[in-house]
Every structure is written in structure tokens, then in C-alpha cells.
Design an enzyme around this catalytic site. Structure first.
Site, PDB file in Angstrom:
ATOM      1  N   GLU A 341       0.618  -1.038   0.488  1.00 60.83           N
ATOM      2  CA  GLU A 341      -0.194  -0.204   0.359  1.00 60.83           C
ATOM      3  C   GLU A 341       0.561   0.904   0.032  1.00 60.83           C
ATOM      4  O   GLU A 341       0.769   2.186  -0.458  1.00 60.83           O
ATOM      5  CB  GLU A 341      -0.956  -0.183   0.984  1.00 60.83           C
ATOM      6  CG  GLU A 341      -1.693  -1.550   1.244  1.00 60.83           C
ATOM      7  CD  GLU A 341      -2.913  -1.818   0.110  1.00 60.83           C
ATOM      8  OE1 GLU A 341      -2.740  -0.377  -0.418  1.00 60.83           O
ATOM      9  OE2 GLU A 341      -2.937  -2.772  -0.232  1.00 60.83           O
ATOM     10  N   TYR A 426      -2.065  -7.918 -11.061  1.00 58.51           N
ATOM     11  CA  TYR A 426      -0.713  -7.675 -10.005  1.00 58.51           C
ATOM     12  C   TYR A 426       0.576  -8.210 -10.308  1.00 58.51           C
ATOM     13  O   TYR A 426       0.930  -7.845 -10.728  1.00 58.51           O
ATOM     14  CB  TYR A 426      -1.461  -8.328  -8.822  1.00 58.51           C
ATOM     15  CG  TYR A 426      -2.123  -7.837  -8.398  1.00 58.51           C
ATOM     16  CD1 TYR A 426      -3.734  -7.708  -8.595  1.00 58.51           C
ATOM     17  CD2 TYR A 426      -2.147  -7.504  -6.950  1.00 58.51           C
ATOM     18  CE1 TYR A 426      -4.970  -6.472  -8.096  1.00 58.51           C
ATOM     19  CE2 TYR A 426      -3.290  -6.214  -6.389  1.00 58.51           C
ATOM     20  CZ  TYR A 426      -4.857  -6.416  -6.430  1.00 58.51           C
ATOM     21  OH  TYR A 426      -5.470  -5.550  -5.822  1.00 58.51           O
TER      22      TYR A 426
END
Ligand code: BES
Ligand code: ZN
Length: 647
Positions: A341, A426
Site C-alpha cells: 500500500e 498484479y
């Protein structure tokens, strides 16, 4: 020189042409080669982004564009809604007659100009995925409009939690989740990641609750609301332009603990100490990230640990990452999620996917970057293990996904971006960058990535525009090399090109051998697990076959106590294995886990495995889901509904 302006109106063709002319004139006095404009006319990256249509927004920013949103909302925990206003600051074309916003599940009360005079508006057809176009008639030269509105029970960005769904059990909680196209369900604005906006907010709440937003807190303690002693107001400001999916709010019995000069943790007060312990290494992650790709541009970096129904692992809301409490393993072993993050502060928040077909630009870059941070802070062995586990996910996803959705750049017209969500953007995205790393080496690739973040800071980016940039700055316009590296195939075709760099981990090779050894011998006592950490355990459990005997399952459980694991990732793998073996002693833990958290990544596959067990499994899935569903977030519900069915 670089053609750049904050508002897209200034980037309109006329202005670009005028600026190019000036560039050409300037070039006449110095050698041409020294003065190539970076954005060469209509084929430069920024021109490409500017002309790209976002299929998931009704907005027409070339005509009228939202630059700033100012929300003033009161939270009503009894009715579970926000009520108030959104004041939008616009940049418009000279003869713009209308501005179009995205709205969904909102009750629009009225729209006025800055002086309060009502404006005409229409709410278009309600599309199940997109919501409606809110078209507002603009008076000549209008720069500000005010939308008076309320959210509804169908506002999917908001989850209103009863006290029983919190750790403290005594106060209600609210959090928002905007990505991908949910911001329009709580803020009427142009909900496209290519339409960056600054924002400010005033949020009024019951006086015993605290508000956190992904922005600068102007009133950390809140302030009195004149004439309303039972309420408090909190004000915030985000003065750097961000994509609207990154606007975020949370309200609850939230406390704060500082961890370092620019880092800290928010959590429900009863979870604060545990959260602070788990996240203590955040400052080190930041130092590593900055060393790799340049200064952190957002001031503070805090993490908010949410109640367990938060449907994601983490959400990179600027300045304040929102995170699941399932990362609180007690031993800091799941901190790679924070590295991920945090990495989005560059890949995602600074340079943002312009459409949801470009999602890999956010997530693929971030997975690559996350791993580099992890390597820097915790060493190569741990980073290699993470890579190998990610590659396992990728292989499984490639097998399970229809070919069109294994592209890094899928066509999502008419498709909910959430339906494309998988490990493809991803892990295939990260694999693409690792392929480049393999060819160019880290030094060159890092220099390129760092310069990329600088070139496009606070801008949005498409895959096509990225290719042009890559060609210019890394491939140096070598068309043969571009072919050799299979760039087009990587970005636009299904599957995995054969020049993928397959990651290796000698530590996990040993673990895989251990798992295979146990599967044949059944001797749990013989396993040497002295150096096992979380990642080894996850690999060990993944590598066990689904054909163990119940005695073998019991032997493992007796020795390693998996059914009682406090580590969500290990527990998840064990519960999957237990369902596949119908290992009865762990089934109560399956139920308890599904009832105690609502993270989609854990819930969906566990229900799926149960549904694959005719009779008892199907029965259990349905029985547990009836109890658990009311506590799940809408996103998890939508996904599990598809697996279990709603009846
Ligand atoms: N931005 C995503 C979460 C997201 C993606 C929310 C798409 C809504 C739509 C976030 O950065 C993320 O990738 N979270 C992962 C964890 C990460 C370590 C891979 C998650 O939630 O599992
Ligand atoms: Zn991410």
C-alpha cells in the site's frame, strides 16, 4: 520542455498547438536535437491519455471538468446515511452549457449556483453498474455548483457497522471504499481516475466519534458545531490532485498512536496497541521506498486498521492506508501488505491508471515495487519467497481465468472493473517489470522508473501512453529490441510470454521437499521446521496434496496447532486443506473464521471449496453464509453470492 497544465481545458488542442509553435520557434536558435519536445504532438503520452475515453464514467471533461470537490456532510448513524452538500469547482470550455457528473444510489435534492440560485438538472437512466449521468445546466461562465444530496442504503461505497461488528462493541463505525467506481455512490462528482481533483471536507458526527480521512487533518480533535452540543465537526484538505476513487472517510471510536516522525497508526481504541506493535517497522519501509523511487510526496503516512468486515487486505488511500485487521498476526510477519500500500504512493496515487483497463499500471508496478522494498528491508530470501508465492498465484489464476481476462490491458466496455479483478494485473504486471529488469538490469530499470514517476507525477496514465514513454526512455526507440522483449504480447495478449523470469527460492524448495516427504512418510515428528516463518508455512500447506489421510491431517494439527493459528494467511491455507479433506476437527474453525472477518480474498475461496463438497460442504456453506452475510461488505457479498447463491 514539457507541455503540462493542471486543467485538461488548458491541454485542449488549441493550446497544445500554440505551445508547440512556441517550441518550434525556440528551436530555431539552438540545435534541433537538443530541443525535442518530450510530448511530440498528438502521439506523445499526454496526448494519448487526453484522448482516451473512460468507459466507466459519463463525464465529458473536455467540456466541463471538476477540479475541486468540497463536501460538507453530516453522518446519521440511525438512518445510516450522509446528508449535505458537494460544492464543485469547474473548469469549462468557453461555451459549455452543461456539466456531467457520475452519480449512483444518491438522492439529489437540488442543485444551485454559488449564490444559491437553483440550476436545472436531469438524472439519466440508472445503469446497474455505472449509475446515472447527472447533467446540470450551467449559467454562462459558472465556476461553482452546489449539489444538495443524501446517500442511501444502496450507496455501496459506504459500510455502516453496528457496534456489534466492531472490536470495541460499544460504538458504531463507518468506512468508505471508493475503488473502483463507488465514489459516485457517496459523492456526486466526475468519477474517473483520469479526472484528478483536489478536495476539502467538513464531516459532522456524533460527539463521541472521531473522523479520519485520507487527507490532511485540519482539526485532529474536531471542533464544536454551533447550536449542536451533541455533535462535532472535523475538517480535512487534500491539496494535491488525486483520482476520485482515493477520497476516503472512516468514522468510529478511533484512536491514534505515533510510530515515527511521519508515520502513525489509527485503529479502534481497543485495537490500538496491538496495531501499533504490528506496524512498528513502517518508517523503515518508507526509507527504503524513497531510496528506490524518490521522495514521498504526501507528507504523512499513516495506516488505519479497520474492523474485520473491511473487504480488502489494504486500500492505498493517500496519506492514510486503510487495512484489514487480519494482518495483525502478532509477529509483524504480514507487513508486506503495508509495503504494497505504501508503494502505491508512487504507483497508483502519484501516477494513476487513467482507466480501469490500465489497472495493471497501478497494481503490477506496485507488486514489483513492494517486493523491492521488502528485499531492501528484510533481505533477498524473504523477497524471493514472496515472489515465488506470487508466481504460484499467477499460475493458478492463468488456469482459472478466461483468456480475454488474462490480458494486462483488457477491454472492459460494459463490464464492471471488479469482474476483472484477479492476480493477472498484479502478478503478470509485476512479471512484466521483472522481465525488463532481467534484460536491462536494476540500475537502468530503477533509473527509468524513478524518472517515470517524476515525469508523470500527479497525472494519470494509460497503457498505450506508457508504451510510448517506455519506447522513448528505456528502449531508446530500438524496434528490434521491442520485438525481442515481446512488449506488445506482454501488454495486449492473453497468457504469459515465454520470456518470463521464473522466480526461485531455495528456502521454499526445501519446504516443498518437506511437504512431499511428509505426504509419503506421514511422519510429522520428522519435519524440521526450526527456521519456518509465515511464508514457509504458507508454501508448506500449499504443497501438501489433497489426498492426505485424516490421520496425517490430525498429526499435523497435533504438532503444529494449525487450527488455532493466529496468523490469518496460515489459518486460511489450513482451512482450505481441511475442507478438501473433510477434516472435521477444523470445520468449526472454518465457520468461526468466516464469521469473524469479511475479507474477500479469504471468504470467497473458502465458500468455493465448501461448495465443491457435495452434501455436507454445500450445506455448511449455505448455513454459515446465512449467518455471516449481513456482516459482510457489499463487495464480499456480491462475490460470495455468485458462489453460494442467495437463497
Ligand atoms: N488497491 C488495492 C485494493 C483494491 C483493488 C480495491 C481494486 C478495490 C478494487 C490494494 O492496493 C490491494 O491491492 N490490496 C491487496 C493487498 C496486496 C498486498 C496485494 C488486497 O486487498 O488483498
Ligand atoms: Zn494494490
Amino acid at each position: 520542455m514539457k507541455l503540462k497544465a493542471s486543467g485538461s481545458i488548458l491541454k485542449r488542442a488549441g493550446v497544445v498547438v500554440a505551445t508547440l509553435c512556441a517550441t518550434v520557434a525556440f528551436c530555431l536558435v539552438i540545435p534541433l536535437t537538443a530541443c525535442q519536445p518530450k510530448t511530440a504532438g498528438e502521439s506523445g503520452p499526454e496526448a494519448i491519455v487526453k484522448t482516451t475515453v473512460d468507459d466507466h464514467s459519463y463525464a465529458r471533461p473536455q467540456v466541463a471538468r471538476v477540479n475541486h470537490v468540497d463536501i460538507d456532510l453530516t453522518a446519521d448513524f440511525t438512518k445510516k446515511l450522509f446528508k449535505g452538500t458537494a460544492t464543485l469547482t469547474l473548469t469549462t470550455e468557453a461555451n459549455a452549457k452543461q456539466v456531467i457528473l457520475d452519480v449512483k444510489a444518491l438522492t439529489i435534492e437540488k442543485v444551485t449556483d454559488a449564490s444559491g440560485a437553483p440550476l436545472k438538472y436531469t438524472v439519466g437512466k440508472d445503469d446497474a453498474m455505472m449509475g446515472s449521468a447527472l447533467t446540470i445546466e450551467l449559467p454562462q461562465g459558472a465556476q461553482k455548483i452546489i449539489v444538495h444530496y443524501q446517500t442511501t442504503a444502496r450507496s455501496a461505497a459506504l459500510q455502516w457497522l453496528d457496534p456489534s461488528q466492531t472490536a470495541g462493541k460499544s460504538k458504531p463505525f463507518l468506512f468508505s471504499q471508493g475503488q473502483e467506481i463507488r465514489t459516485r455512490t457517496w459523492i456526486p462528482t466526475q468519477d474517473s481516475p483520469a479526472i484528478r481533483q483536489t478536495y476539502s471536507a467538513r464531516i459532522v458526527v456524533p460527539a463521541d466519534l472521531t473522523v479520519v480521512m485520507a487527507a490532511k487533518a485540519l482539526t485532529p480533535e474536531g471542533e464544536a458545531v454551533p447550536g449542536r452540543p451533541a455533535q462535532r465537526a472535523y475538517r480535512f484538505e487534500m491539496d494535491q490532485p488525486i483520482a476520485p476513487y482515493l477520497i476516503a472517510v472512516a468514522i468510529g471510536d478511533i484512536g491514534f498512536k505515533s510510530l515515527g516522525p511521519r508515520t502513525g497508526v489509527y485503529a479502534e481504541t481497543s485495537m490500538l496497541d496491538k496495531s501499533a506493535y504490528e506496524l512498528e517497522e513502517m518508517e523503515a519501509l518508507m526509507t527504503a521506498a524513497e531510496k528506490l523511487y524518490g521522495p514521498y510526496r504526501w507528507g504523512r503516512y499513516d495506516v488505519l486498521v479497520l474492523p474485520p468486515s473491511f473487504p480488502y487486505g489494504g486500500m492505498e488511500n493517500p496519506m492514510v492506508t486503510f487495512a484489514t485487521p487480519t494482518i495483525l498476526a502478532g509477529d509483524r510477519s504480514l507487513v508486506s501488505l503495508i509495503a504494497h500500500e505504501l508503494a502505491h504512493s508512487w504507483s497508483g496515487n502519484l501516477v494513476t491508471n487513467a482507466t480501469w483497463s490500465d489497472f495493471w499500471l497501478n497494481e503490477g508496478f506496485t507488486v514489483y515495487f513492494e517486493n523491492r522494498i521488502m528485499e531492501q528491508v528484510y533481505g533477498k530470501d524473504r523477497a524471493d519467497m514472496l515472489k515465488v508465492l506470487g508466481y504460484q498465484d499467477l499460475q493458478a489464476t492463468l488456469k482459472a481465468t478466461k483468456p480475454d481476462f488474462t490480458r494486462l490491458h483488457p477491454n472492459l466496455k460494459g463490464i464492471d472493473p471488479a469482474d476483472y479483478f484477479s492476480d493477472i494485473p498484479y502478478e503478470k504486471g509485476a512479471a512484466f517489470l521483472r522481465m525488463l529488469e532481467g534484460h536491462f538490469g536494476r540500475k537502468k530499470l530503477d533509473a527509468y522508473l524513478k524518472s517515470y514517476f517524476e515525469r508523470y507525477a500527479f497525472e494519470s496514465m494509460t497503457t498505450d501512453a506508457f508504451v510510448v514513454d517506455l519506447r522513448t526512455h528505456l528502449l531508446k526507440n530500438d524496434a528490434d529490441l521491442e520485438k525481442q522483449l515481446k512488449i506488445q504480447q506482454w501488454l495486449y495478449e492473453p497468457g504469459l510470454p515465454d520470456n518470463v523470469v521464473v522466480p526461485k527460492s531455495s528456502l521454499l524448495d526445501k519446504v516443498t521437499a518437506d511437504a512431499e516427504g511428509f505426504a509419503t512418510s506421514g511422519d510429522a515428528a520428522a519435519l524440521n521446521v526450526a527456521d519456518y516463518g509465515t511464508l514457509q508455512w504458507v508454501n508448506f500447506l500449499r504443497k501438501l496434496p489433497t489426498t492426505l489421510t485424516l490421520e496425517q491431517m490430525a498429526a499435523l494439527d497435533a504438532r503444529f496447532d494449525f487450527s488455532q493459528s493466529k496468523n490469518s494467511e496460515i489459518l486460511f491455507e489450513w482451512l482450505q486443506l481441511s475442507i478438501k479433506h473433510r477434516y472435521e476437527p477444523a470445520l468449526p474453525m472454518v465457520e468461526a473464521f468466516l464469521l469473524s472477518q469479511g475479507r474477500n480474498k479469504f471468504c470467497k475461496p473458502l465458500y468455493q471449496s465448501l461448495m465443491e463438497q457435495p452434501g455436507w460442504g454445500v450445506e455448511m456453506a449455505k448455513r454459515v453464509y446465512v449467518k455471516a452475510r449481513p456482516g459482510y461488505h457489499e463487495m464480499t457479498r456480491t462475490n460470495v453470492d455468485k458462489v453460494v447463491g442467495t437463497s
